[in-house]
Design a protein around this motif. Structure first.
Motif, PDB file in Angstrom:
ATOM      1  N   SER A  12      -9.234 -59.753  56.058  1.00 29.20           N
ATOM      2  CA  SER A  12      -9.438 -58.312  56.253  1.00 29.20           C
ATOM      3  C   SER A  12      -9.624 -57.558  54.935  1.00 29.20           C
ATOM      4  N   ALA A  13      -8.946 -57.991  53.886  1.00 27.87           N
ATOM      5  CA  ALA A  13      -8.989 -57.260  52.607  1.00 27.87           C
ATOM      6  C   ALA A  13     -10.421 -57.017  52.142  1.00 27.87           C
ATOM      7  N   PHE A  69     -13.081 -56.736  53.803  1.00 26.86           N
ATOM      8  CA  PHE A  69     -13.811 -55.804  54.665  1.00 26.86           C
ATOM      9  C   PHE A  69     -13.273 -54.384  54.439  1.00 26.86           C
ATOM     10  N   GLU A  70     -11.960 -54.268  54.307  1.00 32.40           N
ATOM     11  CA  GLU A  70     -11.319 -52.970  54.075  1.00 32.40           C
ATOM     12  C   GLU A  70     -11.813 -52.330  52.776  1.00 32.40           C
ATOM     13  N   ARG A  71     -12.190 -53.166  51.823  1.00 35.29           N
ATOM     14  CA  ARG A  71     -12.740 -52.702  50.548  1.00 35.29           C
ATOM     15  C   ARG A  71     -13.831 -51.650  50.735  1.00 35.29           C
ATOM     16  N   GLY A 125     -14.065 -49.554  53.349  1.00 36.87           N
ATOM     17  CA  GLY A 125     -13.669 -48.467  54.243  1.00 36.87           C
ATOM     18  C   GLY A 125     -14.139 -48.700  55.670  1.00 36.87           C
ATOM     19  N   SER A 126     -14.348 -47.605  56.391  1.00 33.35           N
ATOM     20  CA  SER A 126     -14.576 -47.721  57.838  1.00 33.35           C
ATOM     21  C   SER A 126     -15.841 -48.536  58.148  1.00 33.35           C
ATOM     22  N   VAL A 168     -14.885 -52.126  58.010  1.00 39.30           N
ATOM     23  CA  VAL A 168     -14.090 -52.499  59.192  1.00 39.30           C
ATOM     24  C   VAL A 168     -15.002 -52.641  60.414  1.00 39.30           C
ATOM     25  N   ALA A 190      -4.634 -60.468  58.093  1.00 40.14           N
ATOM     26  CA  ALA A 190      -4.316 -59.136  57.583  1.00 40.14           C
ATOM     27  C   ALA A 190      -2.878 -59.096  57.057  1.00 40.14           C
ATOM     28  N   ARG A 231       0.115 -58.539  58.130  1.00 41.05           N
ATOM     29  CA  ARG A 231       0.851 -57.310  58.383  1.00 41.05           C
ATOM     30  C   ARG A 231       2.351 -57.567  58.448  1.00 41.05           C
ATOM     31  N   TYR A 245       0.733 -51.942  64.371  1.00 37.62           N
ATOM     32  CA  TYR A 245      -0.142 -53.039  63.916  1.00 37.62           C
ATOM     33  C   TYR A 245      -0.431 -54.000  65.063  1.00 37.62           C
ATOM     34  N   TYR A 281      -4.305 -55.248  66.671  1.00 36.57           N
ATOM     35  CA  TYR A 281      -4.910 -56.591  66.604  1.00 36.57           C
ATOM     36  C   TYR A 281      -4.637 -57.449  67.828  1.00 36.57           C
TER      37      TYR A 281
END
Ligand SMILES: O=C(O)c1cc(=O)[nH]c(=O)n1[C@@H]1O[C@H](COP(=O)(O)O)[C@@H](O)[C@H]1O
Length: 281
Positions: free
Chosen positions: A66-67, A69-71, A73-74, A77, A98, A100, A110, A114
């Motif tokens: 996930s990291a 993709f999160e880079r 932003g929306s 994601v 992710a 969490r 969370y 997911y």
């Protein structure tokens, strides 16, 4: 919510059909550059959908990180949502990486993100960190049970910094990592053919003969490839638990892109080496 067959049963079946390899989708900036892609959302999308196209119809598990993709932003994601959907449609189980972990009331949020069927990022399983206390994960355990999803709980991680926490010895003489494995064994008790609550145990961690890996659940084993472990290390690390090991390879496969044939061949090479050690154990 209609419940799916439990994750552990679905995982056992796809591992039997396809072998146990998990290919990670880790769109590092350096890999995008190596593929001749820009470090932007279009590059991210091209990269990750190419990996899915190359291997999702033949490996048991795909693990998007996930990291990376999160880079973005929306919009990053949104790409992750597409990747999860396409990988699952091709028959791979998706483990959302992710990691969490939070106090229980927040963990419930969370879990909804997911593990609730119908959530945009619903995944077959989620990596979680138990280092706010194993009990803080209970909302995720409960929702996973309800929806037929699974968890992979960090127990003995592949990175060199892990032991200062995970090897720490508690007042009862047990290490923290061993305690996490014991919690998972309790979670999976009596489940057939395999429980849905897995542990993350790095393929790089060396001799685990003092740990009880018989948790009746899957063992996600990152570290093969770029972090230096090989298929040949797996029997030494996992011993009789090898049958439940899902080895993850990310950069070791991804660096062979962007050609889909080359990605496929790299995944098949790792899969073949892993199959050989599992069959020989
Ligand atoms: O939970 C994980 O997947 C994980 C746990 C761990 O102990 N070590 C570890 O490397 N990982 C993840 O597994 C992947 C390993 O990538 P490669 O080293 O490129 O194969 C990365 O996405 C890591 O975040």
């Amino acid at each position: 919510m209609t419940s799916m067959e439990p994750f552990g049963a679905r995982l056992r079946r796809v591992m039997d059909e396809r072998g146990p390899l998990c290919v990670g989708i880790d769109p590092h900036a350096s890999l995008l550059a190596g593929w001749g892609l820009n470090d932007d959302v279009a590059g991210l999308e091209r990269f990750s959908r190419t990996v899915v196209e190359a291997v999702a119809d033949r490996v048991a598990v795909m693990k998007p990180q996930s990291a990376f993709f999160e880079r973005f932003g929306s919009r990053g994601v949104a790409v992750l949502e597409t990747v999860v959907r396409e990988a699952r449609a091709a028959g791979a189980l998706v483990v959302m990486d992710a990691k969490r972990g939070d106090i229980g009331s927040t963990m419930a949020g969370y879990a909804e993100a997911y593990l609730h069927q119908g959530a945009p990022l619903f995944s077959d399983a989620l990596t979680v960190s138990p280092y706010l206390g194993y009990g803080s994960l209970s909302p995720a355990v409960a929702l996973a049970r309800e929806s037929g999803a699974g968890l992979f709980v960090l127990a003995l991680t592949s990175n060199p910094e892990g032991p200062e926490v995970q090897h720490a010895v508690r007042a009862d003489g047990r290490s923290v990592g061993a305690t996490m494995l014991a919690h998972l064994a309790a979670e999976n008790a009596g489940e057939e053919p395999l429980g849905s609550f897995g542990a993350v145990v790095g393929a790089t961690v060396g001799d685990l003969s003092s740990y009880d890996l018989a948790i009746n659940g899957p063992l996600l084993a990152p570290g093969v490839g770029a972090q230096g472990a090989t298929a040949a290390d797996l029997p030494k690390v996992f011993g009789p638990a090898l049958r439940n090991v899902v080895p993850n390879v990310s950069r070791g496969v991804l660096r062979h892109g962007p050609d889909t044939g080359a990605l496929r061949a790299a995944a098949e090479r790792f899969a073949g080496e892993i199959q050989a050690v599992v069959a020989g154990s």
